[in-house]
Each structure stands twice: as structure tokens, then as C-alpha cells.
Design a protein around this motif. Structure first.
Motif, mmCIF file in Angstrom:
data_model
loop_
_atom_site.group_PDB
_atom_site.id
_atom_site.type_symbol
_atom_site.label_atom_id
_atom_site.label_comp_id
_atom_site.label_asym_id
_atom_site.label_seq_id
_atom_site.Cartn_x
_atom_site.Cartn_y
_atom_site.Cartn_z
ATOM 1 N N GLU A 3 0.838 -1.184 0.000
ATOM 2 C CA GLU A 3 0.000 0.000 0.000
ATOM 3 C C GLU A 3 0.881 1.244 0.000
ATOM 4 O O GLU A 3 1.892 1.297 0.700
ATOM 5 C CB GLU A 3 -0.905 0.006 1.225
ATOM 6 C CG GLU A 3 -1.935 -1.105 1.194
ATOM 7 C CD GLU A 3 -2.813 -1.110 2.429
ATOM 8 O OE1 GLU A 3 -2.275 -0.996 3.542
ATOM 9 O OE2 GLU A 3 -4.036 -1.236 2.257
ATOM 10 N N SER A 62 5.487 2.414 -0.838
ATOM 11 C CA SER A 62 5.229 1.470 0.249
ATOM 12 C C SER A 62 5.853 1.969 1.545
ATOM 13 O O SER A 62 6.704 2.866 1.535
ATOM 14 C CB SER A 62 5.831 0.100 -0.084
ATOM 15 O OG SER A 62 7.247 0.194 -0.125
ATOM 16 N N THR A 96 -1.613 5.531 5.311
ATOM 17 C CA THR A 96 -1.638 4.420 4.366
ATOM 18 C C THR A 96 -2.800 4.662 3.414
ATOM 19 O O THR A 96 -3.936 4.902 3.851
ATOM 20 C CB THR A 96 -1.825 3.082 5.100
ATOM 21 O OG1 THR A 96 -0.753 2.930 6.032
ATOM 22 C CG2 THR A 96 -1.835 1.920 4.152
#
Length: 104
Positions: A3, A62, A96
């Protein structure tokens, strides 16, 4: 698939230190964008309404890419170069990304 992560917020420095910090952050941003494939965006800008504040926006592929950023030679060099410019305030948050869509 990892993510993506967005870091956003602000850092405050004494008004006389902000220009020096921004110059160092501009160089750090250039080196980060050029050398780190996990960096999608990296921008530190002066807040026009507060002479102490620097606005922060980072976009990473990420969490691992962000973590690896802190171990790079250029981040270590940056930290050493600005060690004498203490932050007087900070609010940074790592988000995130759950979903993204283009805005029109």
C-alpha cells in the motif's frame, strides 16, 4: 501489493532558520526523487502565512520504501548538515492509502 504511503504535515523552525532549512530540504528532495525509486513525490514548501512553518508532502510506493529512505546516505548527510537548526514544533503523520482516484 504494498500500500502506498503519504506523509503530510508541517515543521516549525525559528524564522531566521527557515530559509536555511528550506535550502537543505530542496537538495534533499532532489536527491531523494532522483535516487529512490520508491519515492513518488517529495516536497517541502514555505508556508506563506507563517514565517516559521514548512509544509511537508511525501508520497511513497510502500512503507518499506519510506523506511529505506531513512537509511540512505543523503538523509544522513542532510541530518548532519542541519543538526544546529532545531525544530520548535512539528506535526507529521504517515497515512496508508486505501484508495485513490483522479480529481477533475
Amino acid at each position: 501489493m504494498a500500500e502506498e504511503v503519504i506523509v503530510a504535515g508541517w515543521m516549525d523552525y525559528e524564522p531566521g532558520d527557515r530559509a536555511t532549512m528550506l535550502k537543505a530540504l530542496t537538495e534533499l528532495g532532489r536527491r531523494t526523487r532522483e535516487a529512490e525509486p520508491g519515492c513518488l513525490d517529495y516536497a517541502m514548501t514555505a508556508d506563506p502565512g507563517d514565517e516559521r512553518r514548512i509544509r511537508v508532502f511525501e508520497h511513497w510506493t510502500s512503507r518499506q520504501a519510506l523506511d529505506e529512505h531513512f537509511a540512505t546516505a543523503h538523509i544522513k548527510e542532510f541530518r548532519a548538515a542541519v543538526a544546529g537548526l532545531p525544530r520548535v514544533g512539528v506535526s507529521l503523520t504517515a497515512h496508508t492509502v486505501a484508495a485513490s482516484r483522479p480529481m477533475r
